[in-house]
Design a protein around this motif. Structure first.
Motif, PDB file in Angstrom:
ATOM      1  N   ILE A  64       0.838  -1.195   0.000  1.00 49.63           N
ATOM      2  CA  ILE A  64       0.000   0.000   0.000  1.00 49.63           C
ATOM      3  C   ILE A  64       0.878   1.252   0.000  1.00 49.63           C
ATOM      4  O   ILE A  64       0.620   2.209  -0.740  1.00 49.63           O
ATOM      5  CB  ILE A  64      -0.968  -0.016   1.207  1.00 49.63           C
ATOM      6  N   LEU A  65       1.909   1.246   0.809  1.00 54.70           N
ATOM      7  CA  LEU A  65       2.836   2.375   0.855  1.00 54.70           C
ATOM      8  C   LEU A  65       3.434   2.663  -0.520  1.00 54.70           C
ATOM      9  O   LEU A  65       3.545   3.815  -0.931  1.00 54.70           O
ATOM     10  CB  LEU A  65       3.956   2.084   1.864  1.00 54.70           C
ATOM     11  N   LYS A  66       3.792   1.626  -1.237  1.00 58.80           N
ATOM     12  CA  LYS A  66       4.448   1.781  -2.536  1.00 58.80           C
ATOM     13  C   LYS A  66       3.478   2.139  -3.669  1.00 58.80           C
ATOM     14  O   LYS A  66       3.906   2.606  -4.714  1.00 58.80           O
ATOM     15  CB  LYS A  66       5.184   0.489  -2.899  1.00 58.80           C
ATOM     16  N   ASP A  67       2.196   1.925  -3.462  1.00 58.11           N
ATOM     17  CA  ASP A  67       1.203   2.121  -4.517  1.00 58.11           C
ATOM     18  C   ASP A  67       0.841   3.606  -4.643  1.00 58.11           C
ATOM     19  O   ASP A  67       0.012   4.128  -3.902  1.00 58.11           O
ATOM     20  CB  ASP A  67      -0.045   1.289  -4.216  1.00 58.11           C
ATOM     21  N   GLU A  70      -2.708   5.014  -4.501  1.00 60.93           N
ATOM     22  CA  GLU A  70      -3.395   5.206  -3.212  1.00 60.93           C
ATOM     23  C   GLU A  70      -3.257   6.659  -2.781  1.00 60.93           C
ATOM     24  O   GLU A  70      -2.247   7.311  -3.057  1.00 60.93           O
ATOM     25  CB  GLU A  70      -2.772   4.317  -2.128  1.00 60.93           C
ATOM     26  N   ARG A  75      -1.688   5.821   2.228  1.00 57.85           N
ATOM     27  CA  ARG A  75      -0.281   5.432   2.216  1.00 57.85           C
ATOM     28  C   ARG A  75       0.402   5.845   3.522  1.00 57.85           C
ATOM     29  O   ARG A  75       1.247   5.114   4.050  1.00 57.85           O
ATOM     30  CB  ARG A  75       0.425   6.066   1.015  1.00 57.85           C
ATOM     31  N   ALA A 106       9.479   7.066  -0.695  1.00 53.18           N
ATOM     32  CA  ALA A 106       8.393   7.968  -0.308  1.00 53.18           C
ATOM     33  C   ALA A 106       8.909   9.349   0.120  1.00 53.18           C
ATOM     34  O   ALA A 106       8.160  10.323   0.097  1.00 53.18           O
ATOM     35  CB  ALA A 106       7.560   7.345   0.808  1.00 53.18           C
ATOM     36  N   ASP A 109       8.218  11.756  -2.567  1.00 51.18           N
ATOM     37  CA  ASP A 109       6.825  11.889  -2.981  1.00 51.18           C
ATOM     38  C   ASP A 109       6.419  13.359  -3.071  1.00 51.18           C
ATOM     39  O   ASP A 109       6.860  14.180  -2.250  1.00 51.18           O
ATOM     40  CB  ASP A 109       5.930  11.175  -1.958  1.00 51.18           C
ATOM     41  N   MET A 114       2.864  12.579   2.776  1.00 49.95           N
ATOM     42  CA  MET A 114       3.546  11.295   2.591  1.00 49.95           C
ATOM     43  C   MET A 114       4.989  11.373   3.060  1.00 49.95           C
ATOM     44  O   MET A 114       5.490  10.460   3.716  1.00 49.95           O
ATOM     45  CB  MET A 114       3.471  10.902   1.107  1.00 49.95           C
TER      46      MET A 114
END
Length: 174
Positions: A64-67, A70, A75, A106, A109, A114
């Motif tokens: 989920i963090l990498k997606d 989202e 995230r 991240a 990001d 994030m």
């Protein structure tokens, strides 16, 4: 449980907080998460799962963090799960490396929220080799909506926390 899937944000938050203490709901929450697409609902479900502290969800949270599809809120909650569970994961494990790599990514990001959450999670690793990455984030004075302070202020706090966590890890072993 039904409040997690509703539209009332206040009821959703209340339900999420109540479910934090009931680890028997993990399978149901995972089913809800799999089917749910709305950001606030996904966030509420992840919040409850975060406090269940089941390491079985580690890979899910990293995913989920990498997606990047989202929302930052979702995230960021996945990053918070990692933050709270890093003390249970060995620094020389594949799981640790994969999560750290995702958090380091991240830091780049576009969402300040994030970056803030990633900095927070990295501080919980207790892993001194990450200090240079946190030090770099001291330059990011962007406020993080929904959080107190800036990415920079969180980086400063996370550096202190990392050192404290490192001491704990050193006493307990890797």
């Amino acid at each position: 449980m039904k409040d997690l899937l509703g539209d009332d944000r206040t009821a959703m938050v209340k339900a999420s907080k109540l479910l934090c203490d009931d680890k028997s709901t993990t399978p149901t929450l995972l089913r809800f998460l799999d089917a749910e697409t709305r950001v606030d609902n996904r966030h509420a479900i992840l919040y409850a799962l975060t406090w269940h502290s089941h390491l079985a969800q580690w890979d899910l949270m990293v995913g989920i963090l990498k997606d990047v599809r989202e929302a930052p809120l979702v995230r960021g909650q996945a990053a918070e799960y990692l933050a709270y569970n890093f003390p249970k994961v060995r620094t020389d494990s594949v799981e640790f490396k994969v999560a750290v790599d995702a958090l380091l990514e991240a830091l780049k990001d576009p969402s300040p929220e994030m970056r803030y959450c990633a900095v927070h999670a990295l501080g919980n690793t207790g892993h001194p080799p990450l200090l240079p990455a946190l030090r770099e984030m001291l330059q990011d004075t962007t406020p993080a909506p929904g959080w107190v302070g800036t990415v920079s202020s969180q980086a400063s706090e996370s550096m202190e926390w990392l050192e404290s966590m490192h001491e704990q890890r050193r006493k307990q072993g890797p």
